[in-house]
Design an enzyme around this catalytic site. Structure first.
Site, PDB file in Angstrom:
ATOM      1  N   GLU A  41       9.224  17.260  14.860  1.00 42.47           N
ATOM      2  CA  GLU A  41       9.294  16.900  13.334  1.00 42.47           C
ATOM      3  C   GLU A  41       8.628  17.775  12.660  1.00 42.47           C
ATOM      4  O   GLU A  41       7.369  17.999  12.690  1.00 42.47           O
ATOM      5  CB  GLU A  41       9.327  15.676  12.799  1.00 42.47           C
ATOM      6  CG  GLU A  41       9.554  15.300  11.360  1.00 42.47           C
ATOM      7  CD  GLU A  41       9.415  14.054  10.854  1.00 42.47           C
ATOM      8  OE1 GLU A  41       8.080  13.480  11.166  1.00 42.47           O
ATOM      9  OE2 GLU A  41      10.538  13.205  10.430  1.00 42.47           O
ATOM     10  N   GLY A  45       6.737   5.768   8.066  1.00 45.25           N
ATOM     11  CA  GLY A  45       5.925   6.692   8.071  1.00 45.25           C
ATOM     12  C   GLY A  45       5.895   7.701   9.329  1.00 45.25           C
ATOM     13  O   GLY A  45       7.177   7.523  10.055  1.00 45.25           O
ATOM     14  N   SER A  46       5.223   8.174   9.725  1.00 43.21           N
ATOM     15  CA  SER A  46       5.167   9.027  10.871  1.00 43.21           C
ATOM     16  C   SER A  46       5.070   8.335  12.120  1.00 43.21           C
ATOM     17  O   SER A  46       4.444   6.982  12.090  1.00 43.21           O
ATOM     18  CB  SER A  46       3.882  10.164  10.908  1.00 43.21           C
ATOM     19  OG  SER A  46       2.837   9.236  11.046  1.00 43.21           O
ATOM     20  N   VAL A  87       1.478   7.320  13.505  1.00 47.63           N
ATOM     21  CA  VAL A  87       0.824   6.435  12.889  1.00 47.63           C
ATOM     22  C   VAL A  87       1.504   5.198  12.970  1.00 47.63           C
ATOM     23  O   VAL A  87       0.818   3.978  13.652  1.00 47.63           O
ATOM     24  CB  VAL A  87       0.645   6.688  11.323  1.00 47.63           C
ATOM     25  CG1 VAL A  87       0.136   5.097  10.469  1.00 47.63           C
ATOM     26  CG2 VAL A  87      -0.414   7.600  10.890  1.00 47.63           C
ATOM     27  N   GLY A  88       2.728   5.090  13.202  1.00 49.15           N
ATOM     28  CA  GLY A  88       3.572   3.906  13.392  1.00 49.15           C
ATOM     29  C   GLY A  88       3.003   3.191  14.918  1.00 49.15           C
ATOM     30  O   GLY A  88       2.932   2.134  15.081  1.00 49.15           O
ATOM     31  N   LYS A 126       0.926  -1.192  -0.017  1.00 41.97           N
ATOM     32  CA  LYS A 126      -0.160   0.094   0.024  1.00 41.97           C
ATOM     33  C   LYS A 126       0.563   1.210  -0.137  1.00 41.97           C
ATOM     34  O   LYS A 126       1.742   1.656   1.024  1.00 41.97           O
ATOM     35  CB  LYS A 126      -0.907   0.243   1.278  1.00 41.97           C
ATOM     36  CG  LYS A 126      -2.032   1.012   1.222  1.00 41.97           C
ATOM     37  CD  LYS A 126      -2.027   1.817   2.539  1.00 41.97           C
ATOM     38  CE  LYS A 126      -2.394   3.226   2.627  1.00 41.97           C
ATOM     39  NZ  LYS A 126      -2.155   4.219   1.735  1.00 41.97           N
ATOM     40  N   GLU A 146       9.993   2.203  10.686  1.00 45.07           N
ATOM     41  CA  GLU A 146      10.969   3.282  10.521  1.00 45.07           C
ATOM     42  C   GLU A 146      10.210   4.436  10.666  1.00 45.07           C
ATOM     43  O   GLU A 146       9.051   4.734   9.776  1.00 45.07           O
ATOM     44  CB  GLU A 146      11.916   3.099   9.264  1.00 45.07           C
ATOM     45  CG  GLU A 146      12.877   1.864   9.349  1.00 45.07           C
ATOM     46  CD  GLU A 146      13.437   1.973  10.861  1.00 45.07           C
ATOM     47  OE1 GLU A 146      14.024   3.236  11.436  1.00 45.07           O
ATOM     48  OE2 GLU A 146      14.009   1.092  11.536  1.00 45.07           O
ATOM     49  N   CYS A 200      13.014  11.916   6.168  1.00 45.40           N
ATOM     50  CA  CYS A 200      13.150  11.492   7.439  1.00 45.40           C
ATOM     51  C   CYS A 200      14.474  11.793   8.080  1.00 45.40           C
ATOM     52  O   CYS A 200      14.736  12.144   9.340  1.00 45.40           O
ATOM     53  CB  CYS A 200      12.849  10.010   7.574  1.00 45.40           C
ATOM     54  SG  CYS A 200      13.976   9.080   6.693  1.00 45.40           S
TER      55      CYS A 200
HETATM   56  P1  NAP Z   1       2.232   8.788   7.558  1.00 49.26           P
HETATM   57  O1  NAP Z   1       1.037   9.868   7.624  1.00 49.26           O
HETATM   58  O2  NAP Z   1       2.557   8.161   8.643  1.00 49.26           O
HETATM   59  O3  NAP Z   1       1.657   7.800   6.442  1.00 49.26           O
HETATM   60  C1  NAP Z   1       2.472   6.602   6.039  1.00 49.26           C
HETATM   61  C2  NAP Z   1       1.800   5.526   5.358  1.00 49.26           C
HETATM   62  O4  NAP Z   1       0.996   5.192   6.398  1.00 49.26           O
HETATM   63  C3  NAP Z   1       0.730   5.917   4.418  1.00 49.26           C
HETATM   64  O5  NAP Z   1       0.938   4.815   3.427  1.00 49.26           O
HETATM   65  C4  NAP Z   1      -0.456   6.198   4.981  1.00 49.26           C
HETATM   66  O6  NAP Z   1      -1.619   5.781   4.200  1.00 49.26           O
HETATM   67  C5  NAP Z   1      -0.563   4.922   6.028  1.00 49.26           C
HETATM   68  N1  NAP Z   1      -1.482   5.106   6.894  1.00 49.26           N
HETATM   69  C6  NAP Z   1      -1.990   6.192   7.580  1.00 49.26           C
HETATM   70  N2  NAP Z   1      -2.707   6.138   8.647  1.00 49.26           N
HETATM   71  C7  NAP Z   1      -2.801   4.636   8.785  1.00 49.26           C
HETATM   72  C8  NAP Z   1      -3.568   3.734   9.558  1.00 49.26           C
HETATM   73  N3  NAP Z   1      -4.155   4.375  10.503  1.00 49.26           N
HETATM   74  N4  NAP Z   1      -3.110   2.429   9.819  1.00 49.26           N
HETATM   75  C9  NAP Z   1      -2.214   2.203   8.574  1.00 49.26           C
HETATM   76  N5  NAP Z   1      -1.797   2.779   7.677  1.00 49.26           N
HETATM   77  C10 NAP Z   1      -1.737   4.245   7.770  1.00 49.26           C
HETATM   78  O7  NAP Z   1       3.534   9.363   7.057  1.00 49.26           O
HETATM   79  P2  NAP Z   1       3.679  10.227   5.612  1.00 49.26           P
HETATM   80  O8  NAP Z   1       3.010  11.669   5.821  1.00 49.26           O
HETATM   81  O9  NAP Z   1       3.418   9.540   4.417  1.00 49.26           O
HETATM   82  O10 NAP Z   1       5.398  10.274   5.791  1.00 49.26           O
HETATM   83  C11 NAP Z   1       6.117  11.107   6.354  1.00 49.26           C
HETATM   84  C12 NAP Z   1       6.712  10.669   7.614  1.00 49.26           C
HETATM   85  O11 NAP Z   1       7.340   9.294   7.164  1.00 49.26           O
HETATM   86  C13 NAP Z   1       7.570  11.476   8.358  1.00 49.26           C
HETATM   87  O12 NAP Z   1       7.254  11.444   9.634  1.00 49.26           O
HETATM   88  C14 NAP Z   1       8.913  11.010   8.089  1.00 49.26           C
HETATM   89  O13 NAP Z   1       9.600  11.015   9.073  1.00 49.26           O
HETATM   90  C15 NAP Z   1       8.471   9.415   7.942  1.00 49.26           C
HETATM   91  N6  NAP Z   1       9.549   8.659   7.120  1.00 49.26           N
HETATM   92  C16 NAP Z   1      10.433   8.030   7.790  1.00 49.26           C
HETATM   93  C17 NAP Z   1      11.438   7.370   7.036  1.00 49.26           C
HETATM   94  C18 NAP Z   1      12.501   6.252   7.767  1.00 49.26           C
HETATM   95  O14 NAP Z   1      13.040   5.247   7.363  1.00 49.26           O
HETATM   96  N7  NAP Z   1      12.683   6.582   8.983  1.00 49.26           N
HETATM   97  C19 NAP Z   1      11.777   7.490   5.785  1.00 49.26           C
HETATM   98  C20 NAP Z   1      10.802   8.325   5.070  1.00 49.26           C
HETATM   99  C21 NAP Z   1       9.761   8.912   5.902  1.00 49.26           C
HETATM  100  P3  NAP Z   1      -2.315   7.463   3.685  1.00 49.26           P
HETATM  101  O15 NAP Z   1      -1.444   7.929   2.631  1.00 49.26           O
HETATM  102  O16 NAP Z   1      -3.255   6.686   2.597  1.00 49.26           O
HETATM  103  O17 NAP Z   1      -2.798   8.268   4.646  1.00 49.26           O
END
Ligand code: NAP
Length: 480
Positions: A380, A227-228, A231-232, A174, A249, A283
């Site tokens: 962040e 992701g964030s 959410v994680g 996804k 991550e 990130c």
């Molecule tokens: P996000 O809002 O947490 O979303 C990440 C993924 O999770 C998306 O596919 C999202 O789907 C899905 N998601 C959202 N709510 C969910 C739920 N309740 N259950 C399961 N899945 C769900 O993060 P983002 O805004 O896409 O990305 C930015 C974040 O990613 C930042 O915090 C960044 O630091 C982090 N990041 C970390 C790394 C690392 O390797 N540490 C690398 C890159 C980014 P939808 O898009 O449909 O909402």
């Protein structure tokens, strides 16, 4: 006419069962670049079922044959770099050069894991019994859910999907709703390379529905999420109820420490690359700079000059060095944190405003005299906003660098080898960069954060991926 893209489940291109879709926007001009299916929970269950059904045959496919498909997919991506990079820039916003780099990274990751077909396997161990054969072997983990963010919409899916496939797992993938088309192009490359039906299933829709089902299903053996942290942490609780193996991550608040002996021009270019490259939407982005007091004024002056010169705009145009925020919500978040910085009385040195027009642009922004307890020093932002904190000396700089809940990457700029090693040893971060930007990773090296940047379970990338995507079985063969 808007392109209506489909999902791929069990080898068939499908829409949502109720026909629902959602739009995918170009953040540089707000145009809709396509629509994607908004799957229901039941649709998502069908994808999990398809992955489940495809597992035995794929797990039993000889590993070199699995590797050959990855190799072919790498070649397909290689032949489509510009096309995929254009799609990536159009839906996510990063500059064309940044997008090309990311697509080539995906190509190389596929090539790297294609070689796994000829490596690894297990160990033969000394036995306690005469004549007994004692060995361990690695098996695929099973059905894995892969949930990814928008900011690296092909590199991150590839660094999860490639090892998952190499080690014989089947997948439900996804992508983020803000950048699903680039992920779709990765899936197409793997299908064109000969991946059997059901091995890789591509599903789109709301994180709260599709993502939630993937995280909470009892039929999934592994969940790899990037992701964030918000959410994680939510999905972690659901997945472990089923004893699903989890890899998370998440966010960062990465610091680059600039010591008094540093070449300040080098320090500025590393800060610009790490803090404003990718619009600060990495990130691993540099969101804090901790400068030793004696050089801080001069460093900030040069950084502000460099920030002022950056050309911000549509990443598809020539000469653009920084693209837009990915979506309106992230753009508002950037501007909100800038307001918070002002209200907490950090000193705004450069930037701080949106650019006029319909694109979601924010000026490269630097705050000076940021105090460690301020919101912009702790949370962040995920945008082009850099906070400069001042340190009395090396020990104070280290203390400040560690004084956040995150621990993803950290860097130091110095020519003092002793301090460089002392920093590398004492910093609480999963990746340490000496005289390099906090962003940028080698695909063959383990990657993952400490503290709230990670679930602290399994590293990603390189050989570390074998641990997450396989389970180990131990076999004793005696004579009876
Ligand atoms: P996000 O809002 O947490 O979303 C990440 C993924 O999770 C998306 O596919 C999202 O789907 C899905 N998601 C959202 N709510 C969910 C739920 N309740 N259950 C399961 N899945 C769900 O993060 P983002 O805004 O896409 O990305 C930015 C974040 O990613 C930042 O915090 C960044 O630091 C982090 N990041 C970390 C790394 C690392 O390797 N540490 C690398 C890159 C980014 P939808 O898009 O449909 O909402």
């Amino acid at each position: 006419m808007t392109n209506a893209y489909k999902n791929y489940i069990g080898g068939t291109w499908v829409t949502a069962s109720d026909g629902a879709t959602f739009p995918n926007h170009n953040p540089a001009n707000d145009f809709v670049v396509g629509t994607f299916p908004k799957l229901t929970r039941e649709d998502t269950q069908l994808a999990i079922r398809a992955a489940h059904d495809a597992l035995p045959a794929w797990a039993n496919t000889p590993p070199p044959a699995r590797g050959a498909i990855l190799d072919k997919a790498s070649q397909i991506i290689s032949s489509r770099v510009d096309e995929i990079a254009t799609v990536l820039t159009r839906e996510e916003g990063k500059t064309r050069a940044e997008a090309r780099g990311e697509v080539m990274r995906a190509r190389d990751i596929l090539r790297y894991y294609s070689g796994e077909g000829w490596r690894g396997g297990g160990d033969v161990l000394p036995s306690n019994t005469t004549g007994e054969l004692l060995y361990s072997k690695r098996e695929p983990l099973g059905v894995v859910s892969i949930i990814t963010p928008w900011n690296f919409p092909i590199a991150i899916p590839t660094w999860k999907i490639a090892p998952a496939l190499a080690f014989g797992n089947t997948i439900i993938f996804k992508p983020a709703s803000d950048a699903p088309q680039t992920g779709l192009m990765l899936v197409e490359a793997l299908i064109d390379a000969g991946l059997p039906a059901g091995v890789l299933n591509f599903v789109t829709g709301s994180g709260g529905v599709v993502g939630d089902e993937l995280a909470s299903s009892v039929h999934v053996q592994g969940l790899s999420f990037t992701g964030s942290t918000a959410v994680g942490s939510g999905i972690y609780g659901q997945a472990i109820k089923n004893f699903t193996r989890v890899q998370l991550e998440m966010g960062g608040k990465n610091a680059l420490v600039v010591l008094a002996d540093a070449d300040l021009d080098v320090a500025v270019s590393l800060t610009v690359a790490g803090g404003f490259g990718l619009t600060g939407q990495a990130c691993t982005a540099t969101s804090r700079v901790i400068a030793e007091q004696s050089i801080a004024d001069e460093f900030v002056r040069r950084l502000a000059d460099a920030a002022r010169k950056l050309k911000v705009g549509d990443g598809l145009q020539d000469g653009i060095q920084m693209g837009p925020a990915v979506n309106r919500s992230q753009w508002e978040t950037d501007l909100h944190y800038i307001e918070v910085g002002r209200s907490e009385e950090a000193q705004l040195v450069v930037g701080g405003s949106p650019l006029p027009g319909s694109g979601l642009f924010v000026q490269p922004t630097v705050f000076d005299h940021v105090e460690p307890q301020m919101t912009i020093a702790q949370e962040e932002i995920f945008g082009p906003v850099i906070s400069v904190l001042r340190a009395r000396d090396f020990d104070h700089a280290l203390e400040l660098a560690n004084a956040v809940p995150y621990g993803l990457t950290a860097g130091v700029v110095t020519n003092d080898l002793h301090k460089a090693f002392a920093f590398a040893n004492a910093i609480d971060a999963g990746v340490v960069k000496i005289n390099e930007p906090t962003t940028g990773l080698a695909l063959q090296a383990p990657f993952g954060g400490f503290k709230q940047s990670s679930a602290n379970t399994f590293k990603e990338q390189g050989q570390a991926a074998v641990e997450f995507y396989t389970r180990t079985k131990t076999i004793y063969i005696g004579h009876g």
